[in-house]
Write an enzyme that holds these catalytic residues in place. Structure first.
Site, PDB file in Angstrom:
ATOM      1  N   PRO A 334       0.779  -1.230   0.000  1.00  0.00           N
ATOM      2  CA  PRO A 334       0.000   0.000   0.000  1.00  0.00           C
ATOM      3  C   PRO A 334       0.816   1.289   0.000  1.00  0.00           C
ATOM      4  CG  PRO A 334       0.117  -0.871   2.218  1.00  0.00           C
ATOM      5  CD  PRO A 334       0.826  -1.856   1.339  1.00  0.00           C
ATOM      6  N   SER A 335       2.123   1.237   0.258  1.00  0.00           N
ATOM      7  CA  SER A 335       2.863   2.483   0.499  1.00  0.00           C
ATOM      8  C   SER A 335       3.185   3.236  -0.788  1.00  0.00           C
ATOM      9  CB  SER A 335       4.175   2.175   1.227  1.00  0.00           C
ATOM     10  OG  SER A 335       5.080   1.571   0.329  1.00  0.00           O
ATOM     11  N   CYS A 336       3.608   4.486  -0.614  1.00  0.00           N
ATOM     12  CA  CYS A 336       3.962   5.338  -1.764  1.00  0.00           C
ATOM     13  C   CYS A 336       5.414   5.172  -2.143  1.00  0.00           C
ATOM     14  CB  CYS A 336       3.735   6.798  -1.414  1.00  0.00           C
ATOM     15  SG  CYS A 336       2.078   7.119  -0.921  1.00  0.00           S
ATOM     16  N   ASP A 337       5.885   3.952  -2.192  1.00  0.00           N
ATOM     17  CA  ASP A 337       7.282   3.721  -2.509  1.00  0.00           C
ATOM     18  C   ASP A 337       7.316   2.613  -3.547  1.00  0.00           C
ATOM     19  OD1 ASP A 337       9.984   2.706  -2.471  1.00  0.00           O
ATOM     20  OD2 ASP A 337      10.245   3.739  -0.557  1.00  0.00           O
ATOM     21  N   ASN A 374       5.400   5.019   6.305  1.00  0.00           N
ATOM     22  CA  ASN A 374       4.337   5.712   5.580  1.00  0.00           C
ATOM     23  C   ASN A 374       2.986   5.672   6.324  1.00  0.00           C
ATOM     24  OD1 ASN A 374       3.671   5.622   1.928  1.00  0.00           O
ATOM     25  ND2 ASN A 374       3.718   7.291   3.380  1.00  0.00           N
TER      26      ASN A 374
END
Ligand SMILES: *Cc1c(COP(=O)(O)O)cnc(C)c1O
Length: 384
Positions: A334-337, A374
């Site tokens: 789910p993270s923005c990475d 995050n």
């Protein structure tokens, strides 16, 4: 909500039917929101009883780092085995549930000052080492400690090798055991680790041959050893079958019986095999997207909050709610990475956004590796 999971033989070959069944019953009867990790208590018990059963004089020490959840530790403690730890955090949690120091060993060859101080206070007696500097530290903090040398052994065929950072070759090992004695420590034995998720049974053969060589050389140098710590490494099923615990143990037993004195203590430190296949992550699809010609599924558990080992090459099996037909997916967290990609080219039925995805064999090195990067929380662990 009614969940209709697509379960077939490929899943029940990986995880016990009873574990899958309990998981589904839990999901159907609970209103807890995913993600969470379910741990099947019966499976943990079964594994604890199985490991070491065929090895004479074996004593089992669970490697806490595989899954240090307090309820998991209480369960394992109730089964009467010991624990292998490396840090003050692991020591604190065991102390908090009343584990006596006589049932704790530490096989991290290089320990922090704080940990050594606390271990001395707690009365832990058994430590591994593989350097001169560590001998000097141990002498300062725990004079007279029982120590065993970490011997370098082949890690080929292990999906998670533990070589290079640790361990020494036979010559150096001999010198260090002699030096340990000179410095007032009590050199009692040898340890090694064949690599985690070791699917190559011959690693134990080479390791035990090497340990035997060292054992004899040390004896000639006037040190009588009494302890052989064979570490962990027992594999579990992720996507395919692996050699079973009893086959591994019978082989180990035979080799030890042939090569080593009859009265030695044999220590085993399984981590992954105790908890890995007892665990199922219950996750949810939070998004679907096309990226070029790849179809992506975004789950609420990813590399940072539970599936770190996927980056090192561990591949999981998944049960989804979805269409009959399988398609190729890229699974991501789910993270923005963009590092947060769990696996590519996974064939799965197409789930809807919001459907559940069960990740099998996820009880080891998942939550213990997880961070809240995050702001995505670490899934809670629930024993069933
Ligand atoms: C991690 C570790 C273990 C456990 O290994 P598994 O492969 O999970 O069984 C055992 N001993 C030591 C020293 C370890 O570092």
């Amino acid at each position: 909500m009614k969940h209709r999971f697509r379960i077939d033989k490929s899943h029940t070959k990986i995880t016990a039917k009873s574990t899958i069944q309990k998981t589904i019953e839990f999901i159907r009867s609970s209103d807890i929101e995913p993600p969470y990790l379910l741990m099947d208590k019966a499976k943990v018990r079964q594994k604890v009883h199985a490991i070491g059963r065929h090895i004479r004089h074996a004593e089992v020490f669970y490697a806490v780092k595989a899954n240090p959840d307090i309820e998991v530790l209480k369960l394992i403690n109730s089964l009467g085995i010991g624990f292998e730890i490396a840090s003050e955090g692991e020591l604190n949690i065991l102390s908090s549930i009343g584990v006596s120091s006589t049932r704790i060993i530490t096989s991290n060859p290089i320990k922090s000052f704080r940990f050594l101080r606390l271990a001395a206070e707690a009365g832990i007696k058994y430590f591994s080492f593989d350097s001169e500097a560590e001998i000097l530290k141990l002498r300062e903090f725990i004079p007279g400690a029982h120590v065993y040398i970490r011997l370098s052994v082949p890690n080929e065929g292990s999906e998670w090798p533990l070589s290079k950072k640790f361990a020494v070759e036979v010559d150096v090992a001999e010198e260090l055991l002699v030096l340990a004695k000179k410095k007032g420590l009590n050199p009692v034995g040898i340890t090694f680790h064949v690599g985690s998720q070791c699917t190559n049974i011959y690693n134990w053969n080479s390791a035990l041959n090497k340990a035997k060589d060292l054992w004899d050389r040390v004896e000639k140098a006037g040190i009588k050893l009494s302890l052989l710590n064979i570490g962990g490494g027992y594999p579990i099923r992720y996507t395919k079958d692996v050699v079973g615990i009893s086959a591994i143990d019978k082989n180990i037993h035979r080799l030890i019986y042939e090569k080593f004195p009859k009265k030695i203590r044999v220590l085993i430190e399984p981590g992954r095999a105790v908890v890995g296949d007892a665990g199922i992550f219950v996750t949810r699809v939070i998004g679907k997207a096309a990226r070029g010609d790849e179809q992506w599924l975004i789950l609420d558990v990813g590399v940072f909050n539970g599936l770190m080992e996927s980056v090192g090459g561990i591949k999981y099996s998944y049960i989804v709610e979805g269409s009959r037909e399988a398609k190729k997916w890229t699974l991501a967290g789910p993270s923005c990475d963009s590092f947060d990609v769990i696996e590519k080219d996974v064939m799965l039925p197409e789930p809807a956004v919001g459907s559940y995805v069960l990740i099998l064999s996820s009880g080891a090195y998942t939550i213990s590796y997880a961070s809240e990067f995050n702001g995505f929380s670490i899934p809670k662990t629930i024993l069933i």
